[in-house]
Motif scaffolding. Structure first.
Motif, PDB file in Angstrom:
ATOM      1  N   ARG A   1       0.837  -1.193   0.000  1.00 30.39           N
ATOM      2  CA  ARG A   1       0.000   0.000   0.000  1.00 30.39           C
ATOM      3  C   ARG A   1       0.874   1.247   0.000  1.00 30.39           C
ATOM      4  NH1 ARG A   1      -1.051   2.101   5.211  1.00 30.39           N
ATOM      5  NH2 ARG A   1       0.027   0.947   6.873  1.00 30.39           N
ATOM      6  N   VAL A   2       0.293   2.351  -0.460  1.00 32.89           N
ATOM      7  CA  VAL A   2       1.008   3.622  -0.535  1.00 32.89           C
ATOM      8  C   VAL A   2       1.123   4.216   0.859  1.00 32.89           C
ATOM      9  CG1 VAL A   2       0.934   5.973  -1.446  1.00 32.89           C
ATOM     10  CG2 VAL A   2       0.248   4.052  -2.895  1.00 32.89           C
ATOM     11  N   THR A   3       2.360   4.524   1.263  1.00 32.61           N
ATOM     12  CA  THR A   3       2.634   5.131   2.567  1.00 32.61           C
ATOM     13  C   THR A   3       3.663   6.242   2.385  1.00 32.61           C
ATOM     14  OG1 THR A   3       4.525   3.707   3.134  1.00 32.61           O
ATOM     15  CG2 THR A   3       2.313   2.851   3.628  1.00 32.61           C
ATOM     16  N   GLY A   4       4.102   6.780   3.495  1.00 31.41           N
ATOM     17  CA  GLY A   4       5.144   7.797   3.447  1.00 31.41           C
ATOM     18  C   GLY A   4       6.473   7.259   2.971  1.00 31.41           C
ATOM     19  N   ARG A   5       6.625   5.915   2.921  1.00 34.60           N
ATOM     20  CA  ARG A   5       7.881   5.307   2.444  1.00 34.60           C
ATOM     21  C   ARG A   5       7.887   5.124   0.929  1.00 34.60           C
ATOM     22  NH1 ARG A   5       6.461   2.124   6.796  1.00 34.60           N
ATOM     23  NH2 ARG A   5       5.586   0.562   5.379  1.00 34.60           N
ATOM     24  N   THR A   6       6.710   5.169   0.299  1.00 35.08           N
ATOM     25  CA  THR A   6       6.602   4.860  -1.128  1.00 35.08           C
ATOM     26  C   THR A   6       7.371   5.867  -1.980  1.00 35.08           C
ATOM     27  OG1 THR A   6       4.386   3.986  -0.719  1.00 35.08           O
ATOM     28  CG2 THR A   6       4.987   4.406  -3.013  1.00 35.08           C
ATOM     29  N   THR A   7       8.169   5.352  -2.907  1.00 34.55           N
ATOM     30  CA  THR A   7       8.889   6.226  -3.840  1.00 34.55           C
ATOM     31  C   THR A   7       8.486   5.970  -5.289  1.00 34.55           C
ATOM     32  OG1 THR A   7      10.759   4.681  -3.943  1.00 34.55           O
ATOM     33  CG2 THR A   7      10.897   6.479  -2.327  1.00 34.55           C
ATOM     34  N   VAL A   8       7.917   4.791  -5.591  1.00 37.75           N
ATOM     35  CA  VAL A   8       7.506   4.454  -6.953  1.00 37.75           C
ATOM     36  C   VAL A   8       6.167   3.727  -6.900  1.00 37.75           C
ATOM     37  CG1 VAL A   8       8.026   3.087  -9.018  1.00 37.75           C
ATOM     38  CG2 VAL A   8       9.869   4.289  -7.846  1.00 37.75           C
ATOM     39  N   LEU A   9       5.220   4.152  -7.754  1.00 33.76           N
ATOM     40  CA  LEU A   9       3.952   3.449  -7.933  1.00 33.76           C
ATOM     41  C   LEU A   9       3.879   2.979  -9.374  1.00 33.76           C
ATOM     42  CD1 LEU A   9       1.123   2.732  -6.653  1.00 33.76           C
ATOM     43  CD2 LEU A   9       0.280   4.750  -7.869  1.00 33.76           C
ATOM     44  N   VAL A  10       3.670   1.670  -9.569  1.00 39.16           N
ATOM     45  CA  VAL A  10       3.524   1.101 -10.910  1.00 39.16           C
ATOM     46  C   VAL A  10       2.042   0.859 -11.162  1.00 39.16           C
ATOM     47  CG1 VAL A  10       4.117  -0.825 -12.440  1.00 39.16           C
ATOM     48  CG2 VAL A  10       5.791   0.005 -10.754  1.00 39.16           C
ATOM     49  N   VAL A  11       1.520   1.436 -12.254  1.00 36.52           N
ATOM     50  CA  VAL A  11       0.087   1.399 -12.545  1.00 36.52           C
ATOM     51  C   VAL A  11      -0.192   0.526 -13.761  1.00 36.52           C
ATOM     52  CG1 VAL A  11      -1.978   2.798 -12.962  1.00 36.52           C
ATOM     53  CG2 VAL A  11      -0.079   3.760 -11.643  1.00 36.52           C
ATOM     54  N   GLY A  12      -1.116  -0.437 -13.603  1.00 35.45           N
ATOM     55  CA  GLY A  12      -1.542  -1.287 -14.710  1.00 35.45           C
ATOM     56  C   GLY A  12      -2.718  -0.680 -15.450  1.00 35.45           C
ATOM     57  N   ASP A  13      -3.607  -1.542 -15.951  1.00 35.37           N
ATOM     58  CA  ASP A  13      -4.825  -1.111 -16.655  1.00 35.37           C
ATOM     59  C   ASP A  13      -4.532  -0.301 -17.913  1.00 35.37           C
ATOM     60  OD1 ASP A  13      -6.681  -2.237 -14.783  1.00 35.37           O
ATOM     61  OD2 ASP A  13      -6.223  -0.591 -13.429  1.00 35.37           O
ATOM     62  N   GLY A  14      -3.372  -0.524 -18.548  1.00 40.29           N
ATOM     63  CA  GLY A  14      -3.055   0.209 -19.771  1.00 40.29           C
ATOM     64  C   GLY A  14      -2.696   1.663 -19.551  1.00 40.29           C
ATOM     65  N   PHE A  15      -2.384   2.015 -18.300  1.00 44.04           N
ATOM     66  CA  PHE A  15      -2.008   3.393 -17.962  1.00 44.04           C
ATOM     67  C   PHE A  15      -0.769   3.837 -18.739  1.00 44.04           C
ATOM     68  CE2 PHE A  15       1.025   5.882 -15.461  1.00 44.04           C
ATOM     69  CZ  PHE A  15       0.295   6.997 -15.115  1.00 44.04           C
ATOM     70  N   VAL A  16      -0.787   5.103 -19.186  1.00 47.27           N
ATOM     71  CA  VAL A  16       0.396   5.755 -19.751  1.00 47.27           C
ATOM     72  C   VAL A  16       0.585   7.079 -19.021  1.00 47.27           C
ATOM     73  CG1 VAL A  16       0.236   4.677 -22.031  1.00 47.27           C
ATOM     74  CG2 VAL A  16      -0.982   6.812 -21.591  1.00 47.27           C
ATOM     75  N   ALA A  17       1.762   7.667 -19.166  1.00 45.64           N
ATOM     76  CA  ALA A  17       2.085   8.865 -18.388  1.00 45.64           C
ATOM     77  C   ALA A  17       1.089   9.998 -18.606  1.00 45.64           C
ATOM     78  CB  ALA A  17       3.502   9.331 -18.714  1.00 45.64           C
TER      79      ALA A  17
ATOM     80  N   GLY B   1      -7.238   4.681  -7.224  1.00 44.74           N
ATOM     81  CA  GLY B   1      -7.212   5.311  -5.914  1.00 44.74           C
ATOM     82  C   GLY B   1      -5.797   5.477  -5.389  1.00 44.74           C
ATOM     83  N   LYS B   2      -4.943   4.458  -5.612  1.00 45.75           N
ATOM     84  CA  LYS B   2      -3.558   4.557  -5.146  1.00 45.75           C
ATOM     85  C   LYS B   2      -2.821   5.668  -5.884  1.00 45.75           C
ATOM     86  CE  LYS B   2      -2.721  -0.212  -3.591  1.00 45.75           C
ATOM     87  NZ  LYS B   2      -1.984  -1.473  -3.862  1.00 45.75           N
ATOM     88  N   ALA B   3      -3.108   5.802  -7.188  1.00 38.82           N
ATOM     89  CA  ALA B   3      -2.441   6.848  -7.968  1.00 38.82           C
ATOM     90  C   ALA B   3      -2.867   8.236  -7.491  1.00 38.82           C
ATOM     91  CB  ALA B   3      -2.741   6.674  -9.455  1.00 38.82           C
ATOM     92  N   LYS B   4      -4.143   8.391  -7.159  1.00 37.36           N
ATOM     93  CA  LYS B   4      -4.602   9.675  -6.627  1.00 37.36           C
ATOM     94  C   LYS B   4      -3.928   9.984  -5.297  1.00 37.36           C
ATOM     95  CE  LYS B   4      -9.074   9.451  -8.964  1.00 37.36           C
ATOM     96  NZ  LYS B   4     -10.531   9.220  -8.825  1.00 37.36           N
TER      97      LYS B   4
END
Length: 345
Positions: A289-305, A315-318
């Motif tokens: 889960r996303v916390t204060g330690r997170t430095t990278v989030l990898v997003v699926g579902d065909g996400f592009v930058a 929700g995690k990306a938000k």
């Protein structure tokens, strides 16, 4: 400024790194691009099929390279253009991996290369929610109109490195890395008959498996059954997180995932436990889960930058955007960018 190097960018025909179909090169002298080159090419034999997903990204089709030389035939010209330069690439693990795997499956030798990764440098020197090439180029003030055109991507990579050197008042790559407390990494020379990379071994193994699966599919289809390898995965359940493996402390410190805390969100093309294991092999610490330690989030579902601008986010990306706005150094990667970093298909 005595900033001399060659920026390189490859596009590949399929998920195997050793399937280059296009390359762009920009030679920089004293911080200025002085020469450029680009080629279309056929990937090495037996690794030259064009995957729909790759073609959708860069637009190159098998018929576009039908009359072009294979990578192995073209590599002497590529190597001649590079000469003794340090190579720069945006996600160097991928582009240097293309050279290594392409030469390995072609049975050819290749020189050692010092190299720098502008993804890693962008992460160190900029504060961006995504360090993908379009975002980093925009921050550097570099024009990038046709992303995934190899020549234009190489030119953008060159501009990013020049901008980062100027911001750090460095007159050379050696000075830049010294100022950041880093060591310029080296890809060792490739020798025919030597130890093959993991990516090449996996590609060779999958080629053999594909032949077996193809025969099985034909038999099952004739019998009225489902084809071998047909996905039966449903879309209703949440992805299984699995355990969080410990980071590989012996991984390459210059890899863009080394030392990062990585979280995954959305539906990935690979199982999430496998994604976590691949990240850990590169020295990253996977978490659930996303916390204060997170430095990278990898997003699926065909996400592009570009989805960061359009708002198509999980929700995690938000949550990541919220933390980034508060000053936490955190980055969003598409699954494609992640797989390029870890050598996946």
């Amino acid at each position: 400024m005595a900033l001399d190097f060659t920026a390189i960018d490859f596009e590949t025909a399929n998920g195997f790194r050793g399937s280059p179909c296009s390359v762009g090169l920009s030679k920089v002298r004293k911080g200025v691009v002085v020469e450029e080159a680009s080629w279309l090419m056929r990937p090495p034999e037996h690794h030259d099929h064009f995957d729909f997903h790759n073609t959708r990204i860069h637009g190159i089709r098998a018929e576009d390279v039908a009359g072009a030389p294979r990578f192995g035939e073209l590599f002497p010209e590529i190597a001649g253009f590079i000469g003794d330069d340090t190579l720069a690439a945006h996600n160097a693990a991928f582009d240097l991996g293309v050279i290594r795997s392409g030469l390995e499956v072609s049975g050819l030798a290749g020189p050692a290369y010092d190299y720098v990764c502008t993804v890693m440098l962008s992460r160190r020197c900029y504060s961006l929610v995504s360090n993908s090439l379009p975002y980093a180029a925009e921050e550097a003030g570099v024009s990038l109109v046709n992303h995934h055109d190899a020549a234009e991507d190489a030119r953008a990579c060159a501009g990013i490195l020049v901008d980062i050197a100027r911001r750090n008042q460095a007159n050379s790559i050696a000075e830049l890395y010294l100022s950041l407390g880093l060591t310029v990494p080296t890809q060792q020379a490739i020798r025919p008959g030597g130890v093959l990379s993991k990516q090449t071994l996996a590609a060779i193994a999958s080629r053999g498996s594909a032949a077996v699966l193809g025969a099985g599919s034909t038999r099952q289809a004739a019998a009225g059954g489902a084809a071998v390898g047909q996905s039966t995965r449903g879309w209703g359940a949440w992805p299984e997180e699995g355990p969080n493996p410990l980071p590989n402390q012996a991984a390459e410190p210059g890899h863009p995932l080394f030392g990062q805390t990585v979280v995954f969100t959305g539906d990935l093309a690979i199982a999430r436990p496998e994604a976590k294991q691949r990240a850990a092999e590169m020295g990253a610490r996977p978490e659930s889960r996303v916390t204060g330690r997170t430095t990278v989030l990898v997003v699926g579902d065909g996400f592009v930058a570009d989805d960061l601008r359009s708002g198509r986010l999980t929700g995690k990306a938000k949550r990541v955007l919220e933390l980034h706005s508060r000053g936490q150094q955190i980055e969003v990667l598409s699954e494609g960018e992640f797989l390029q970093m870890v050598g996946g298909a």
